[in-house]
Scaffold this motif. Structure first.
Motif, mmCIF file in Angstrom:
data_model
loop_
_atom_site.group_PDB
_atom_site.id
_atom_site.type_symbol
_atom_site.label_atom_id
_atom_site.label_comp_id
_atom_site.label_asym_id
_atom_site.label_seq_id
_atom_site.Cartn_x
_atom_site.Cartn_y
_atom_site.Cartn_z
ATOM 1 N N VAL A 150 0.871 -1.168 0.000
ATOM 2 C CA VAL A 150 0.000 0.000 0.000
ATOM 3 C C VAL A 150 0.910 1.221 0.000
ATOM 4 C CG1 VAL A 150 -1.800 1.271 1.218
ATOM 5 C CG2 VAL A 150 -1.818 -1.239 1.232
ATOM 6 N N GLU A 175 -6.261 -0.462 -6.831
ATOM 7 C CA GLU A 175 -5.195 -1.438 -7.014
ATOM 8 C C GLU A 175 -4.887 -1.529 -8.499
ATOM 9 O OE1 GLU A 175 -4.363 -6.204 -6.223
ATOM 10 O OE2 GLU A 175 -6.276 -5.306 -5.621
ATOM 11 N N GLU A 180 -9.277 3.054 -2.092
ATOM 12 C CA GLU A 180 -7.979 2.733 -2.682
ATOM 13 C C GLU A 180 -8.202 2.135 -4.059
ATOM 14 O OE1 GLU A 180 -4.582 2.765 -1.076
ATOM 15 O OE2 GLU A 180 -5.701 4.235 0.081
ATOM 16 N N CYS A 197 -1.471 -0.782 -4.150
ATOM 17 C CA CYS A 197 -2.642 0.052 -3.890
ATOM 18 C C CYS A 197 -2.198 1.484 -3.630
ATOM 19 C CB CYS A 197 -3.405 -0.463 -2.670
ATOM 20 S SG CYS A 197 -4.139 -2.089 -2.901
#
Length: 167
Positions: free
Chosen positions: A54, A145, A143, A134
């Motif tokens: 992330v 991806e 978020e 992400c």
């Protein structure tokens, strides 16, 4: 993480830009807690994704020019490395209000995609080690991806080691 691709379901400038580019992506939403101390860590935990996958979007000033840095939430931005990556000498974190005004997003929801004004961008090289990563989709609790290759291509990012381990 689910691999179902939902195009433009979030309706943010970031998802609109991804859809317009014909890029494959998945939107992940979660209930944002305003008391969360770290937006990125909150996203990783809520989505059940390793914090190294992330990435947070930070806005810095490199030689007085706003620049976007995309680094894992598990790391910190190395300002010297960022400056070097984009051909500058000195970098400092940008004023949050200026970052919001320039990108069109609020702090904690700044996406590297679909920004109001396109800024020079650097993506940490660690992203290349993953099939997908992400990043913020343009608001807190959302978020997107996508492949790091697509992210680098869409943002014209320089891929370089700009992160340091730890917080």
């Amino acid at each position: 993480m689910p691999k179902k691709t939902r195009k433009n379901s979030a309706g943010t400038p970031a998802t609109t830009a991804l859809t317009a580019a014909g890029t494959e992506f998945t939107v992940h939403s979660y209930e944002h807690d305003p008391a969360a101390p770290s937006y990125g860590e909150e996203a990783a935990q809520a989505l059940g994704v390793a914090p190294e996958r992330v990435f947070k979007t930070l806005v810095a000033s490199v030689d007085d020019r706003l620049t976007v840095a995309i680094v894992p939430v598990s790391a910190t931005l190395d300002l010297k490395a960022l400056a070097s990556a984009v051909g500058g000498k000195r970098a400092t974190m940008a004023d949050p209000a200026l970052a919001e005004r320039t990108t069109g997003y609020v702090r904690g929801g700044i996406s590297p995609l679909g920004q109001r004004k396109r800024l020079p961008t650097a993506l940490d090289a660690s992203a290349s080690g993953y099939e997908t990563i992400c990043v913020s989709a343009g608001r807190r609790g959302l978020e997107v991806e996508l492949s790091p290759k697509d992210l680098a291509s869409l943002t014209d990012a320089v891929v370089a080691p700009i992160a340091r381990s730890g917080r």
